[in-house]
Design a protein around this motif. Sequence first.
Motif, PDB file in Angstrom:
ATOM      1  N   GLU A  60      -2.016   7.211  -5.714  1.00  0.00           N
ATOM      2  CA  GLU A  60      -1.131   8.166  -6.390  1.00  0.00           C
ATOM      3  C   GLU A  60      -0.291   8.926  -5.361  1.00  0.00           C
ATOM      4  N   LEU A  61      -0.963   9.414  -4.326  1.00  0.00           N
ATOM      5  CA  LEU A  61      -0.268  10.189  -3.303  1.00  0.00           C
ATOM      6  C   LEU A  61       0.778   9.332  -2.598  1.00  0.00           C
ATOM      7  N   ARG A  62       0.414   8.090  -2.333  1.00  0.00           N
ATOM      8  CA  ARG A  62       1.353   7.216  -1.619  1.00  0.00           C
ATOM      9  C   ARG A  62       2.622   6.954  -2.420  1.00  0.00           C
ATOM     10  N   THR A  63       2.530   7.028  -3.739  1.00  0.00           N
ATOM     11  CA  THR A  63       3.746   6.818  -4.523  1.00  0.00           C
ATOM     12  C   THR A  63       4.761   7.929  -4.270  1.00  0.00           C
ATOM     13  N   GLU A  64       4.281   9.058  -3.747  1.00  0.00           N
ATOM     14  CA  GLU A  64       5.189  10.182  -3.507  1.00  0.00           C
ATOM     15  C   GLU A  64       5.618  10.286  -2.043  1.00  0.00           C
ATOM     16  N   ILE A  65       5.094   9.365  -1.228  1.00  0.00           N
ATOM     17  CA  ILE A  65       5.446   9.357   0.192  1.00  0.00           C
ATOM     18  C   ILE A  65       6.144   8.042   0.487  1.00  0.00           C
ATOM     19  N   GLY A 118     -18.564  17.025   4.726  1.00  0.00           N
ATOM     20  CA  GLY A 118     -18.547  17.655   3.417  1.00  0.00           C
ATOM     21  C   GLY A 118     -17.192  17.638   2.750  1.00  0.00           C
ATOM     22  N   LYS A 119     -16.215  17.081   3.418  1.00  0.00           N
ATOM     23  CA  LYS A 119     -14.903  16.961   2.775  1.00  0.00           C
ATOM     24  C   LYS A 119     -14.611  15.487   2.553  1.00  0.00           C
ATOM     25  N   PRO A 120     -14.869  15.049   1.352  1.00  0.00           N
ATOM     26  CA  PRO A 120     -14.682  13.624   1.101  1.00  0.00           C
ATOM     27  C   PRO A 120     -13.208  13.231   1.150  1.00  0.00           C
ATOM     28  N   ALA A 121     -13.007  11.999   1.535  1.00  0.00           N
ATOM     29  CA  ALA A 121     -11.642  11.484   1.547  1.00  0.00           C
ATOM     30  C   ALA A 121     -11.149  11.346   0.113  1.00  0.00           C
ATOM     31  N   LEU A 122      -9.861  11.219  -0.034  1.00  0.00           N
ATOM     32  CA  LEU A 122      -9.307  10.929  -1.350  1.00  0.00           C
ATOM     33  C   LEU A 122      -9.913   9.638  -1.878  1.00  0.00           C
ATOM     34  N   LYS A 123     -10.145   9.600  -3.171  1.00  0.00           N
ATOM     35  CA  LYS A 123     -10.598   8.345  -3.757  1.00  0.00           C
ATOM     36  C   LYS A 123      -9.442   7.347  -3.739  1.00  0.00           C
ATOM     37  N   ARG A 124      -9.796   6.101  -3.910  1.00  0.00           N
ATOM     38  CA  ARG A 124      -8.780   5.062  -3.754  1.00  0.00           C
ATOM     39  C   ARG A 124      -7.561   5.295  -4.657  1.00  0.00           C
ATOM     40  N   GLY A 155      -9.645  16.415  12.757  1.00  0.00           N
ATOM     41  CA  GLY A 155      -8.542  17.220  12.266  1.00  0.00           C
ATOM     42  C   GLY A 155      -8.273  16.976  10.789  1.00  0.00           C
ATOM     43  N   VAL A 156      -7.200  17.593  10.339  1.00  0.00           N
ATOM     44  CA  VAL A 156      -6.889  17.551   8.912  1.00  0.00           C
ATOM     45  C   VAL A 156      -5.404  17.223   8.743  1.00  0.00           C
ATOM     46  N   ILE A 157      -5.095  16.374   7.809  1.00  0.00           N
ATOM     47  CA  ILE A 157      -3.702  16.167   7.411  1.00  0.00           C
ATOM     48  C   ILE A 157      -3.599  16.445   5.926  1.00  0.00           C
ATOM     49  N   ARG A 158      -2.679  17.331   5.567  1.00  0.00           N
ATOM     50  CA  ARG A 158      -2.405  17.576   4.151  1.00  0.00           C
ATOM     51  C   ARG A 158      -0.996  17.110   3.854  1.00  0.00           C
ATOM     52  N   ALA A 159      -0.883  16.351   2.785  1.00  0.00           N
ATOM     53  CA  ALA A 159       0.430  15.907   2.360  1.00  0.00           C
ATOM     54  C   ALA A 159       0.576  16.261   0.895  1.00  0.00           C
ATOM     55  N   LEU A 160       1.632  16.978   0.554  1.00  0.00           N
ATOM     56  CA  LEU A 160       1.892  17.366  -0.831  1.00  0.00           C
ATOM     57  C   LEU A 160       0.654  18.019  -1.452  1.00  0.00           C
ATOM     58  N   ALA A 185       0.841  -1.206   0.000  1.00  0.00           N
ATOM     59  CA  ALA A 185       0.000   0.000   0.000  1.00  0.00           C
ATOM     60  C   ALA A 185       0.870   1.247   0.000  1.00  0.00           C
ATOM     61  N   ALA A 186       1.908   1.232   0.842  1.00  0.00           N
ATOM     62  CA  ALA A 186       2.755   2.413   0.953  1.00  0.00           C
ATOM     63  C   ALA A 186       3.488   2.694  -0.358  1.00  0.00           C
ATOM     64  N   LEU A 187       3.741   1.656  -1.133  1.00  0.00           N
ATOM     65  CA  LEU A 187       4.423   1.845  -2.415  1.00  0.00           C
ATOM     66  C   LEU A 187       3.464   2.267  -3.525  1.00  0.00           C
TER      67      LEU A 187
END
Lengths: 214, 298
Positions: free
Chosen positions: B87-92, B76-82, B61-66, A119-121
């Motif tokens: 996509e975001l995790r590829t950058e973390i 009213g603030k939906p989570a990121l779609k799967r 609370g809120v966490i923003r990454a990149l 998942a992390a990748l």
Amino acid sequence: MSAIALYTGEMLDGAVITLELTAGATVVSLVAGAAGAVGRLYGPKALKTFVMAYVETIRGLPAILQLFILYFGLTQFGIDISAYWAAFVWLCLYGTGYAIEIFRAGLQGIPEGQHEATAALGLTRFEAMRRVIIPQAWVAMLPALTNFVVLELKNTTLLYFIGVQDIMFHARLGVSNSGQPLVVYGIAAGIYVVMNGTISRVGGLLEKRAAIAR
Amino acid sequence: MSNDVVVELEGVRKCFGPRVIFDDVSLSVHRSEVVAVIGPSGAGKSTLIRCINRLNTFERGVIRALGHEVYGTEEGKPALKRDELRELRTEIGMVFQTFNLFPHLTVMKNVMLAPQRVKGLSEAQATARALELLEMVGLSHRKDAHPRQLSGGEQQRVAICRALAMEPKVMLFDEPTSMLDPELVGDVLATIRRLALDGMTMILVTHEMMFAKEVANTVVVMADGRIAEMGPARQVLSAPKTERARSFLERVLPHTDGGGVTDVRTHPQDQGGPIAGPIDSIGGSALWSREADEEELL
């Protein structure tokens, strides 16, 4: 003596049917079982419930009762399938129920950290299952899968109750016509031993190969 | 939120069932900043960084990454779609306490898997990238080994390569050395230090206080479900302002086994802080000699 030779030949013909049904049902059961296990573990709630109910039904009802319901019961609704196909369908349904549990145990045995790493990748669920989870689960499941195929093969002996002409069917005929149950059943046993022995051997080789590849 | 902020937490609360793990955690991590999160066991340090790439969810609370909100807890603030999350995790990049290498794959294949299957790199490109990274951590000669044939320290360095192969913009380290034998810690820390020198943005949960002091810009002390203290690493570790941070540091520092502890005065209470003397080196181990010159830059 020639009667025995005749019935041995018939039993070997029966063995072909036994093998056909076992092989076909095993393939279907493993594919459906893998899909069912994934649905059971990761699917939406309704699917989980359905798979659980399915497994409980297959596990809970006596095998012969399932077979009779399928073959005789369905004729009441005008569904008239041949003994051979009824046998095949039942072996698939029955096998799937057990295969689901084998796959579920195999998949659940993979540590959570492996899922988290994929998942992390950013791997998709599908890629994670295909490249990371299933290859590892496969190795762990091999002994249970070997056992599964052997059980499927042995289950085919029940099919003679609905008239499928497998080894048992011909053995029964041979016994009543020759009056030598020990010899005829002994030969039938020999055929089963050779077939199941081969399955165990193949399973053992796969395990060995998997162990080397690790 | 300034453009320079890579990860930002605002008033984050995490519960497991009725138990509040931490609450009201706010934190900004800027580009090329190294943040060390320290604190007693059970303070929720690991859980906190696992919220950043949403391996854990949170309650408020809120966490923003990149620039993305990783998990919508506000109405009213939906989570990121799967797929957006993926996509975001590829950058973390994430490095786990227990390494979590893929045991059925070789070292090379462990590093190549995600670049090939997620980023669509060719075999040749992925091989080149993997070799370069393994070279950097001094493990190119182990490329065909399987993880179980490696020491813990080697495994963790491979795990770092695996994360770096995705060219992440920020790296999360979840107690990367706490499963390692003491003599293997140094190589892993050297690798992390090198990333810091290269300007990688990092959030690091660690028990290596000396290392935190040396490499981190900012230290966050978590205790009793809150951020007890947060500030420049040297200031927080040498002269903590809050009683909670001070009592934690007093308990851990004399026992820290990072190699430089001999430099620490044995009576920290005399100084109003646990670290009295200058502890700029980690005991002068040969492990660091490679980066000795660059180290001065810190």
